[in-house]
Design an enzyme around this catalytic site. Sequence first.
Site, PDB file in Angstrom:
ATOM      1  N   PRO A 209     -15.901  14.303  -9.672  1.00 41.76           N
ATOM      2  CA  PRO A 209     -17.281  14.643  -9.302  1.00 41.76           C
ATOM      3  C   PRO A 209     -18.319  14.331 -10.370  1.00 41.76           C
ATOM      4  CG  PRO A 209     -16.104  16.625  -9.964  1.00 41.76           C
ATOM      5  CD  PRO A 209     -15.103  15.498 -10.010  1.00 41.76           C
ATOM      6  N   GLY A 210     -17.899  13.992 -11.605  1.00 42.09           N
ATOM      7  CA  GLY A 210     -18.946  13.486 -12.485  1.00 42.09           C
ATOM      8  C   GLY A 210     -18.986  14.024 -13.910  1.00 42.09           C
ATOM      9  N   GLY A 211     -17.938  14.714 -14.344  1.00 44.01           N
ATOM     10  CA  GLY A 211     -17.939  15.258 -15.712  1.00 44.01           C
ATOM     11  C   GLY A 211     -18.099  14.176 -16.775  1.00 44.01           C
ATOM     12  N   ASP A 227     -16.284   5.378  -7.487  1.00 44.34           N
ATOM     13  CA  ASP A 227     -15.359   6.335  -6.865  1.00 44.34           C
ATOM     14  C   ASP A 227     -15.718   6.461  -5.387  1.00 44.34           C
ATOM     15  OD1 ASP A 227     -13.827   8.750  -6.158  1.00 44.34           O
ATOM     16  OD2 ASP A 227     -13.699   9.090  -8.324  1.00 44.34           O
ATOM     17  N   ASP A 247     -13.510   0.986  -4.295  1.00 47.53           N
ATOM     18  CA  ASP A 247     -12.205   1.076  -4.965  1.00 47.53           C
ATOM     19  C   ASP A 247     -12.311   0.595  -6.422  1.00 47.53           C
ATOM     20  OD1 ASP A 247      -9.616   0.856  -5.815  1.00 47.53           O
ATOM     21  OD2 ASP A 247      -8.876  -0.163  -4.015  1.00 47.53           O
ATOM     22  N   ASP A 266     -10.737   7.482 -15.454  1.00 49.05           N
ATOM     23  CA  ASP A 266      -9.986   8.731 -15.263  1.00 49.05           C
ATOM     24  C   ASP A 266      -9.397   8.751 -13.850  1.00 49.05           C
ATOM     25  OD1 ASP A 266      -9.009  11.256 -15.910  1.00 49.05           O
ATOM     26  OD2 ASP A 266     -10.860  12.302 -15.371  1.00 49.05           O
ATOM     27  N   LYS A 295      -1.863   7.681 -16.606  1.00 49.91           N
ATOM     28  CA  LYS A 295      -0.793   8.589 -16.152  1.00 49.91           C
ATOM     29  C   LYS A 295       0.534   8.073 -16.657  1.00 49.91           C
ATOM     30  CE  LYS A 295      -1.804  12.006 -13.299  1.00 49.91           C
ATOM     31  NZ  LYS A 295      -1.775  13.039 -14.290  1.00 49.91           N
TER      32      LYS A 295
HETATM   33  C1  LIG Z   1      -9.370  13.374 -12.281  1.00 48.68           C
HETATM   34  S1  LIG Z   1     -10.508  12.840 -11.112  1.00 48.68           S
HETATM   35  C2  LIG Z   1     -11.819  12.251 -12.090  1.00 48.68           C
HETATM   36  C3  LIG Z   1     -12.662  13.320 -12.689  1.00 48.68           C
HETATM   37  C4  LIG Z   1     -13.875  12.760 -13.377  1.00 48.68           C
HETATM   38  N1  LIG Z   1     -13.537  11.990 -14.563  1.00 48.68           N
HETATM   39  C5  LIG Z   1     -14.855  13.814 -13.763  1.00 48.68           C
HETATM   40  O1  LIG Z   1     -15.179  13.898 -14.943  1.00 48.68           O
HETATM   41  O2  LIG Z   1     -15.332  14.561 -12.922  1.00 48.68           O
HETATM   42  C6  LIG Z   1      -9.785  11.386 -10.515  1.00 48.68           C
HETATM   43  C7  LIG Z   1     -10.689  10.585  -9.587  1.00 48.68           C
HETATM   44  O3  LIG Z   1     -10.078   9.344  -9.340  1.00 48.68           O
HETATM   45  C8  LIG Z   1     -10.572   8.921  -8.097  1.00 48.68           C
HETATM   46  N2  LIG Z   1      -9.800   7.798  -7.574  1.00 48.68           N
HETATM   47  C9  LIG Z   1      -8.516   7.765  -7.122  1.00 48.68           C
HETATM   48  N3  LIG Z   1      -8.211   6.514  -6.720  1.00 48.68           N
HETATM   49  C10 LIG Z   1      -9.330   5.745  -6.924  1.00 48.68           C
HETATM   50  C11 LIG Z   1      -9.639   4.389  -6.723  1.00 48.68           C
HETATM   51  N4  LIG Z   1      -8.756   3.549  -6.201  1.00 48.68           N
HETATM   52  N5  LIG Z   1     -10.874   3.961  -7.064  1.00 48.68           N
HETATM   53  C12 LIG Z   1     -11.782   4.789  -7.599  1.00 48.68           C
HETATM   54  N6  LIG Z   1     -11.535   6.100  -7.815  1.00 48.68           N
HETATM   55  C13 LIG Z   1     -10.329   6.563  -7.492  1.00 48.68           C
HETATM   56  C14 LIG Z   1     -10.477  10.147  -7.228  1.00 48.68           C
HETATM   57  O4  LIG Z   1     -11.351  10.043  -6.129  1.00 48.68           O
HETATM   58  C15 LIG Z   1     -10.890  11.235  -8.230  1.00 48.68           C
HETATM   59  O5  LIG Z   1     -12.243  11.538  -8.054  1.00 48.68           O
END
Ligand SMILES: C[S@@+](CC[C@H](N)C(=O)[O-])C[C@H]1O[C@@H](n2cnc3c(N)ncnc32)[C@H](O)[C@@H]1O
Length: 352
Positions: A209-211, A227, A247, A266, A295
């Site tokens: 969500p944007g941290g 995202d 994506d 992230d 990961k």
């Molecule tokens: C751990 S969260 C990110 C939190 C973010 N860094 C923050 O500070 O709020 C992981 C994010 O990866 C995104 N995600 C997963 N697969 C993705 C893709 N193929 N392309 C872009 N975002 C992706 C998910 O939608 C999710 O919002």
Amino acid sequence: MNIHLCDPAFESSLLEELGAGARRVSAGVVMSKDAPAAESDFIFSRHVLLGARWVQASSVRALAKAVIDGLWPALKAQMAFRLDVFTSDAPESSGDGPLETRAALLREVLTDEIRTRRRALFRAMTEDPTTPRLQVLLVERDRALVSFASAGTLPSGDRVPSDFVAGRVVLPAEPDAPSRAYLKLREALCWLGVGPSAGDRVVDLGASPGGWSWVALESGATVIGVDKGDMHERVLSHPGFTHARTDGFKWAPEAGTIPVDWLLCDIIAEPDRSLALLQRWADARWFRNAVFHLKLRSDSPLSLARTALASVRAAGYADVRVKHLLYDKSEVTVLVRGGASPAEGAIVAVSA
Ligand SMILES: C[S@@+](CC[C@H](N)C(=O)[O-])C[C@H]1O[C@@H](n2cnc3c(N)ncnc32)[C@H](O)[C@@H]1O
């Protein structure tokens, strides 16, 4: 011996990384043979005590006395030194309360012991991380590992051990942040010693969500957050933010904008996919600096982390570290600073 602190869940990875002769001491504490600081920076080691030795005594006062007695010849001549007293990451408590409380008391008593023995030495105590460090790791209520050594400096300029007590970055709470994920980026930027600044172009893959975007925006940078998920209103409404709802594995920076100043990633994804994404960006030299969460494969965390390190270096980036940081769970943080060396070929320009 050198003593390393790590996440208790990754002791076996650190043991593998340290190689022959390394062994577990207690939860999150691993021993290896003596090695100079510059050879003691390991992916799964968050902190190191160089040339450590055991000290044992039943009371805090006796423990403090034993620590100072053992180091007195080296300590008494110091013009400046730093005292750090801490515990491992293991959630432990002993008979009379948590080990952390006892460590805090030990610090007070040690300070008292130093003041009583030599007032000039007490006045020599400083927070300066470039001075020799007296580090005391309280392992059990009556046993500590003690090191008195200066931090070494890596070719990148980073110190080993880091400037952070026990390798733990202490961060203030930021109630306005859209998610707690901001802590992970703040920690990584503290380790890097630099971060986005006014006017920088930042790409944040997996931004919702944007941290992380919020941290970059706070610095005055402009951010493209990639995202499919929704962004927090506070980020979305920021004039420096653009949401690319697509994506992150397919998105590419526009020609004329590369290299971006910062790549942040992230995305939670399969380790091999994330590794390929990192390689794609590094091989094309699309970024100067990066904080990239990778990961880990549960079967071979070390080999994946090493592959990431090697592949970013092979792409021409000299200043790369991969670390399992305090806020990392089953991931490592790839830290890149200062861009790639001049390209042998042209930077690959791709239209979005
Ligand atoms: C751990 S969260 C990110 C939190 C973010 N860094 C923050 O500070 O709020 C992981 C994010 O990866 C995104 N995600 C997963 N697969 C993705 C893709 N193929 N392309 C872009 N975002 C992706 C998910 O939608 C999710 O919002």
